[in-house]
Design an enzyme around this catalytic site. Sequence first.
Site, PDB file in Angstrom:
ATOM      1  N   LYS A 111       1.197  -1.448  -0.094  1.00  0.00           N
ATOM      2  CA  LYS A 111      -0.059   0.054  -0.013  1.00  0.00           C
ATOM      3  C   LYS A 111       0.728   0.996   0.107  1.00  0.00           C
ATOM      4  O   LYS A 111       1.593   1.764   1.368  1.00  0.00           O
ATOM      5  CB  LYS A 111      -1.298  -0.428   0.458  1.00  0.00           C
ATOM      6  CG  LYS A 111      -2.374   0.980   0.531  1.00  0.00           C
ATOM      7  CD  LYS A 111      -2.972   1.837   2.457  1.00  0.00           C
ATOM      8  CE  LYS A 111      -1.792   2.536   3.377  1.00  0.00           C
ATOM      9  NZ  LYS A 111      -0.981   3.991   2.872  1.00  0.00           N
TER      10      LYS A 111
ATOM     11  N   GLU B  62      10.366   1.068  10.203  1.00  0.00           N
ATOM     12  CA  GLU B  62      11.629   2.209   9.276  1.00  0.00           C
ATOM     13  C   GLU B  62      10.825   4.300  10.225  1.00  0.00           C
ATOM     14  O   GLU B  62      10.218   4.323   9.391  1.00  0.00           O
ATOM     15  CB  GLU B  62      12.184   2.089   8.372  1.00  0.00           C
ATOM     16  CG  GLU B  62      13.421   2.387   8.209  1.00  0.00           C
ATOM     17  CD  GLU B  62      13.591   3.839   7.400  1.00  0.00           C
ATOM     18  OE1 GLU B  62      13.571   5.134   8.191  1.00  0.00           O
ATOM     19  OE2 GLU B  62      13.126   3.898   6.723  1.00  0.00           O
TER      20      GLU B  62
ATOM     21  N   CYS C 245      14.387  10.610   6.534  1.00  0.00           N
ATOM     22  CA  CYS C 245      14.586  10.401   8.013  1.00  0.00           C
ATOM     23  C   CYS C 245      15.879  10.512   9.024  1.00  0.00           C
ATOM     24  O   CYS C 245      16.097  10.901   9.543  1.00  0.00           O
ATOM     25  CB  CYS C 245      13.894   8.570   8.022  1.00  0.00           C
ATOM     26  SG  CYS C 245      12.802   8.359   7.558  1.00  0.00           S
TER      27      CYS C 245
ATOM     28  N   GLU D  44      10.998  16.056  14.650  1.00  0.00           N
ATOM     29  CA  GLU D  44      11.610  16.129  13.275  1.00  0.00           C
ATOM     30  C   GLU D  44      11.178  16.680  12.191  1.00  0.00           C
ATOM     31  O   GLU D  44      10.233  17.310  11.852  1.00  0.00           O
ATOM     32  CB  GLU D  44      11.522  14.795  12.753  1.00  0.00           C
ATOM     33  CG  GLU D  44      11.950  13.653  11.521  1.00  0.00           C
ATOM     34  CD  GLU D  44      11.756  12.512  10.993  1.00  0.00           C
ATOM     35  OE1 GLU D  44      10.454  12.155  11.148  1.00  0.00           O
ATOM     36  OE2 GLU D  44      12.870  11.788  10.434  1.00  0.00           O
TER      37      GLU D  44
HETATM   38  C1  SIN Z   1      14.552   7.706   4.257  1.00  0.00           C
HETATM   39  O1  SIN Z   1      14.690   8.699   4.417  1.00  0.00           O
HETATM   40  O2  SIN Z   1      13.426   6.878   5.303  1.00  0.00           O
HETATM   41  C2  SIN Z   1      15.052   6.843   4.114  1.00  0.00           C
HETATM   42  C3  SIN Z   1      16.385   7.892   3.067  1.00  0.00           C
HETATM   43  C4  SIN Z   1      16.716   6.181   2.942  1.00  0.00           C
HETATM   44  O3  SIN Z   1      16.880   5.765   2.836  1.00  0.00           O
HETATM   45  O4  SIN Z   1      18.446   7.140   2.501  1.00  0.00           O
END
Ligand code: SIN
Length: 477
Positions: A174, A250, A284, A380
């Site tokens: 999804k 993640e 992230c 963040e």
């Molecule tokens: C992400 O921002 O979730 C992953 C970034 C990456 O794989 O470098």
Amino acid sequence: MSETIKGDAFVDGRWLPGTARFPVKDPFDDTLIAEVTDADEAMVDAAVAAAARVFPTWKRRPAPERGKLLGQLGARMLSEERRLAELCTRENGKPIKEAIAEVRYAASFLTWFGAEASRIYGETIPASNPDQRLTVVREAIGPVAVITPWNFPYAMLTRKLGAALAAGCTVVAKPAEATPLGTLALADLAEDVGLPAGVFNVVPSSHGGKLGGYLLSRPQIRKISFTGSTEVGQQIMKNAAADLKRVSLELGGNAPFIVLADADLDAAVAGALVAKFRNSGQTCVAANRFIVEAPIADAFAEKLCAAVGKLVVGRGSDSATDIGPVIDNSAVEKIAGLVDDAVKRGATVLLGAPPDGKTRLIHPIVLAGITPEMALWRTEIFGPVIALRTAASEAEAIAQANDTEFGLVAYVYTRDGARQQRVAEALEAGMVGVNEGLVSTAQAPFGGIKHSGLGREGSRHGIDDYTNLKYIATRIG
Ligand code: SIN
């Protein structure tokens, strides 16, 4: 493969228009790109049933054959790099050069896991009983639900899909509501290279939380892989407990970027640009908190501002653009609020100006004098804002860096070899970049600790979460 943009759900090898559609728009100017199937529960049921039906056959298919198909899918991505990158820039807004880099990054997971499929080794254990033989095999866990974010529509999919299919699992994906088109384009290529019907299914949705929750709750789903916010990850983990499903999460980050007094400042600035501005700051792994040792704080800030001031902000499709629009209006509001809060609490604006909320194009901002009371120290940012804080010593820099519930990645710049090791070991993070602003690569385990998540993606460890260990004790005498 057709030239038109695919907008239908992909279930059991068929393209399903469904009864409802939702719009996918360019974040730069809200131009309509496509109307996409808004999948319902019946479609999810069909996708899960297909994934469950073909799982035993797919899992028994020789690993080199599964790997070959993955390799072919990766190669197809590369051969269609420009088309896929342009689609990514349209639905995500990222600069075209970064979209091309993303297609290559995404394809590298398919190539890597395609090769790794043949190396999912078991073990033979020396038994204490001479009449026994003890072996351990790794078996595919079952149908997997994959929920992906909008910031890397291809790469966050292939990092999961590659590992799952290599292990012998089947997948129902999804994609994020803002960016389903890349996932559907990949399904189109998967069909083209001959991936069997039902092995990879895609159910787009405009009500992702509800439909995603339904998908994850299906009893045939044996594993969930999710990339997104910590709050949603926590909810997924709670819900998964009912069926004891395996979960990989993640989640959010709040990465420190430490520059120690002996660092090569030019290298640190170059690393900072990558760690901060990739995907317009919407990663992230983005450096969120810059911690600079006091003696070089002014010199670093000066060099940094000079480099940041040269970045080109604009439409992603322009080849000169370094920073494209952020994804939506709520992102603009969040970033503006964080900058506003920092300035009200005493931060100094070294470069740029707080966003005025009128456009999704946010010019990079460098703020100094950050303190832990400011919201952006704990949040963040997910945007092109640099927050600088000074530290009096290495020990203070480490303490500041670890002052967060997150632990995805940390960066440190120093020329001293012993310091590199010492600081890397002291940092509470799943990944550390030492004199390196980009740690992500298919060969290495990507993932965090603390509130940044569970499990690892990429590398040989990335396959572990898609397999169960089965121990077999055989009596031979
Ligand atoms: C992400 O921002 O979730 C992953 C970034 C990456 O794989 O470098």
